[in-house]
Design a protein around this motif. Structure first.
Motif, PDB file in Angstrom:
ATOM      1  N   GLU A 372      76.106   7.451 -13.618  1.00 18.87           N
ATOM      2  CA  GLU A 372      75.747   6.075 -13.264  1.00 18.87           C
ATOM      3  C   GLU A 372      74.239   5.914 -13.377  1.00 18.87           C
ATOM      4  O   GLU A 372      73.476   6.753 -12.886  1.00 18.87           O
ATOM      5  CB  GLU A 372      76.215   5.734 -11.845  1.00 18.87           C
ATOM      6  N   TRP A 373      73.815   4.832 -14.028  1.00 18.96           N
ATOM      7  CA  TRP A 373      72.398   4.538 -14.192  1.00 18.96           C
ATOM      8  C   TRP A 373      72.121   3.150 -13.630  1.00 18.96           C
ATOM      9  O   TRP A 373      72.928   2.238 -13.784  1.00 18.96           O
ATOM     10  CB  TRP A 373      71.989   4.536 -15.672  1.00 18.96           C
ATOM     11  N   SER A 374      70.990   2.979 -12.993  1.00 13.90           N
ATOM     12  CA  SER A 374      70.622   1.647 -12.509  1.00 13.90           C
ATOM     13  C   SER A 374      69.118   1.439 -12.616  1.00 13.90           C
ATOM     14  O   SER A 374      68.338   2.393 -12.590  1.00 13.90           O
ATOM     15  CB  SER A 374      71.081   1.427 -11.062  1.00 13.90           C
ATOM     16  N   ARG A 375      68.760   0.161 -12.749  1.00 10.71           N
ATOM     17  CA  ARG A 375      67.353  -0.231 -12.811  1.00 10.71           C
ATOM     18  C   ARG A 375      67.191  -1.487 -11.977  1.00 10.71           C
ATOM     19  O   ARG A 375      67.865  -2.477 -12.180  1.00 10.71           O
ATOM     20  CB  ARG A 375      66.960  -0.485 -14.257  1.00 10.71           C
ATOM     21  N   THR A 376      66.300  -1.431 -11.009  1.00  6.61           N
ATOM     22  CA  THR A 376      66.074  -2.562 -10.115  1.00  6.61           C
ATOM     23  C   THR A 376      64.764  -3.262 -10.465  1.00  6.61           C
ATOM     24  O   THR A 376      63.892  -2.702 -11.129  1.00  6.61           O
ATOM     25  CB  THR A 376      66.011  -2.090  -8.655  1.00  6.61           C
ATOM     26  N   GLY A 377      64.653  -4.491  -9.992  1.00  8.41           N
ATOM     27  CA  GLY A 377      63.418  -5.242 -10.178  1.00  8.41           C
ATOM     28  C   GLY A 377      63.229  -6.226  -9.040  1.00  8.41           C
ATOM     29  O   GLY A 377      64.161  -6.938  -8.684  1.00  8.41           O
ATOM     30  N   THR A 378      62.021  -6.265  -8.479  1.00  6.41           N
ATOM     31  CA  THR A 378      61.717  -7.160  -7.369  1.00  6.41           C
ATOM     32  C   THR A 378      60.335  -7.767  -7.553  1.00  6.41           C
ATOM     33  O   THR A 378      59.356  -7.057  -7.784  1.00  6.41           O
ATOM     34  CB  THR A 378      61.743  -6.403  -6.023  1.00  6.41           C
ATOM     35  N   LEU A 379      60.293  -9.082  -7.489  1.00  5.03           N
ATOM     36  CA  LEU A 379      59.044  -9.830  -7.441  1.00  5.03           C
ATOM     37  C   LEU A 379      59.232 -10.977  -6.470  1.00  5.03           C
ATOM     38  O   LEU A 379      60.367 -11.382  -6.206  1.00  5.03           O
ATOM     39  CB  LEU A 379      58.697 -10.405  -8.820  1.00  5.03           C
ATOM     40  N   SER A 380      58.150 -11.510  -5.966  1.00  5.67           N
ATOM     41  CA  SER A 380      58.263 -12.755  -5.230  1.00  5.67           C
ATOM     42  C   SER A 380      58.872 -13.788  -6.178  1.00  5.67           C
ATOM     43  O   SER A 380      58.333 -14.063  -7.240  1.00  5.67           O
ATOM     44  CB  SER A 380      56.888 -13.223  -4.767  1.00  5.67           C
ATOM     45  N   GLY A 381      60.044 -14.308  -5.816  1.00  8.29           N
ATOM     46  CA  GLY A 381      60.703 -15.297  -6.657  1.00  8.29           C
ATOM     47  C   GLY A 381      61.828 -14.762  -7.518  1.00  8.29           C
ATOM     48  O   GLY A 381      62.497 -15.556  -8.192  1.00  8.29           O
ATOM     49  N   SER A 382      62.075 -13.471  -7.520  1.00 10.96           N
ATOM     50  CA  SER A 382      63.182 -12.955  -8.329  1.00 10.96           C
ATOM     51  C   SER A 382      63.638 -11.582  -7.842  1.00 10.96           C
ATOM     52  O   SER A 382      62.844 -10.795  -7.313  1.00 10.96           O
ATOM     53  CB  SER A 382      62.794 -12.870  -9.808  1.00 10.96           C
ATOM     54  N   SER A 383      64.948 -11.339  -8.019  1.00 12.92           N
ATOM     55  CA  SER A 383      65.552 -10.047  -7.705  1.00 12.92           C
ATOM     56  C   SER A 383      66.536  -9.707  -8.814  1.00 12.92           C
ATOM     57  O   SER A 383      67.311 -10.562  -9.244  1.00 12.92           O
ATOM     58  CB  SER A 383      66.288 -10.091  -6.359  1.00 12.92           C
TER      59      SER A 383
END
Length: 447
Positions: A372-383
């Motif tokens: 299983e592979w995953s990539r996350t991303g977090t910014l003010s205004g987006s997830s």
């Protein structure tokens, strides 16, 4: 009669001008591209591709069997006050579901559709890592190459003032695996534009080169390669590595060598302000609104997601904007599945996804021994959460609303989607990617 039909076909071809058709949404095809098209038509080469946002819409995924999944997503959005979101699902490199939910722009009432693009935050790192691996395959760099110092890739004079001698030991692989010696203990350099401008005695907004010069003027927090600490600035540095080695602008290199070969035509580096947003781009929101001084030094208080954070200087660390469906199209060319040919070698893909308890994977955020592979991303205004499961399914969930949970919010997304998928007993045999293929003869007929 046959001569009359032939004349009509010839006239139709000249009226349609198929040699000027634009597959990538930009300028007309060049003469070289025309020759490639002719070659594809004359052989059994893969057909050219339309941009997905030109051929797909929410109606393509209006399925009765997926109504419970839709309701689960809508309930989740209501619970977490998410204005708009997009979800796309792939099985064995075939896109089987892609849909938007809520509002792309709540003020105008515009609803999210498949065509909408979102800031993808740190999912950008997977794109950058793929660019680095491509350059390595081409023999233009090695992962063990050093970055700074006289023998380093970035041996430019602007990066010559180095306070900590250990900085000269940093390798390409150290940065890919977040082992370059950088931490965010005293603040993340990519998100401290005004402090850096003051300390470096430059007028804001600071550019990426100034941010890199700033970290070079400070001591590392640990010896490169001896520990792991998530580092945005490391991937900012890799942006400059790609430019130096390729001789091209970072965005141009990635589009030409990674995204367009993958069939991704509506992925771009984002912009700071709402009024400068890209075509098809959503509007951003936060559940916990916070105003901070603008990164441009004007002292105006603005939202983080519109002028507070300098999105335009994140580049390979977090600057890309994309749709959920095109993110899956990108994943399909780096996943080792032969249904859609990969743009990286099996050896590179294995190197990026091999589990290690001592280091982060290359580009990805998490990989497991089970595949299983995953990539996350977090910014003010987006997830964002991008995940490849061991059962052949892969999916992306992306929203235009930041959460007060920050990076922890992705675990809630994962739990919701995992549970929602169990409500769909089986998926129809179809591939929405197939709608993207461009058939020249059909185009001539329909013209």
């Amino acid at each position: 009669m046959k001569y009359f039909i032939l004349i009509v076909v010839i006239i139709t071809i000249f009226l349609a001008k198929p040699w000027e058709i634009n597959f990538a949404g930009g300028t007309p095809l060049s003469n070289d591209s025309t020759l490639l098209l002719a070659k594809a038509m004359a052989t059994k080469a893969p057909l050219p591709l339309f941009p997905l946002n030109k051929v797909l819409s929410n109606t393509d995924s209006e399925l009765p069997i997926a109504q419970k999944l839709d309701r689960s997503i809508e309930k989740f959005m209501k619970t977490w006050q998410i204005r708009g979101a997009s979800f796309a699902l792939m099985k064995d490199d075939k896109l089987i579901y892609s849909k938007g939910y809520g509002y792309a722009d709540a003020e105008t009432g515009e609803e999210v559709d498949v065509r909408h693009i979102f800031r993808i935050a740190s999912v950008s790192k997977l794109i950058t890592a793929s660019g680095i691996m491509k350059l390595a395959e081409e023999g233009k760099l090695r992962l063990e190459d050093r970055i700074f110092g006289p023998e380093g890739i970035l041996n430019d004079s602007i990066f010559s003032k180095i306070k900590d001698p250990r900085t000269k030991r940093i390798t390409v692989e150290n940065l890919l695996r977040h082992q370059g010696g950088y931490t965010a203990v005293y603040g993340d350099p990519m998100f401290c534009p005004l402090d850096i401008a003051r300390k470096m005695k430059v007028k804001p907004p600071v550019d990426l080169n100034t941010i890199i010069r700033f970290v070079l003027s400070r001591r590392l927090h640990y010896t490169p390669g001896t520990s792991t600490a998530y580092s945005n600035v490391g991937y900012g540095i890799l942006t400059r590595v790609i430019e130096k080695v390729s001789g091209m602008n970072y965005e141009d290199y990635i589009k030409q060598n990674i995204l367009r070969p993958a069939g991704c035509f509506d992925m771009h580096l984002g912009r700071n302000l709402y009024e400068n947003r890209l075509p098809n781009e959503v509007r951003y929101y936060d559940t916990a609104e916070e105003l901070i001084p603008s990164c441009d030094g004007s002292k105006q208080l603005v939202p983080k997601y519109y002028g507070g954070n300098n999105i335009e200087e994140l580049y390979g660390a977090g600057g890309w904007v994309a749709s959920a469906s095109e993110l899956l199209r990108f994943m399909a060319v780096i996943d080792g599945n032969p249904v859609i040919p990969d743009i990286l070698s099996p050896e590179s893909i294995e190197q990026m996804t091999t589990f290690s308890a001592d280091a982060l994977p290359i580009g990805w955020m998490h990989v497991t021994p089970q595949g299983e592979w995953s990539r996350t991303g977090t910014l003010s205004g987006s997830s964002v959460l991008m995940k490849k499961q061991s059962d052949g399914y892969a999916w992306v969930f992306i929203s235009n609303t930041g959460s007060w949970k920050g990076p922890r919010f992705q675990s809630y997304i994962n739990g919701m989607i995992t549970k929602a998928l169990k409500n769909v007993p089986s998926w129809p045999e179809k591939d929405l990617f197939a709608l993207q293929q461009f058939e020249p003869h059909q185009h001539i007929v329909f013209q």
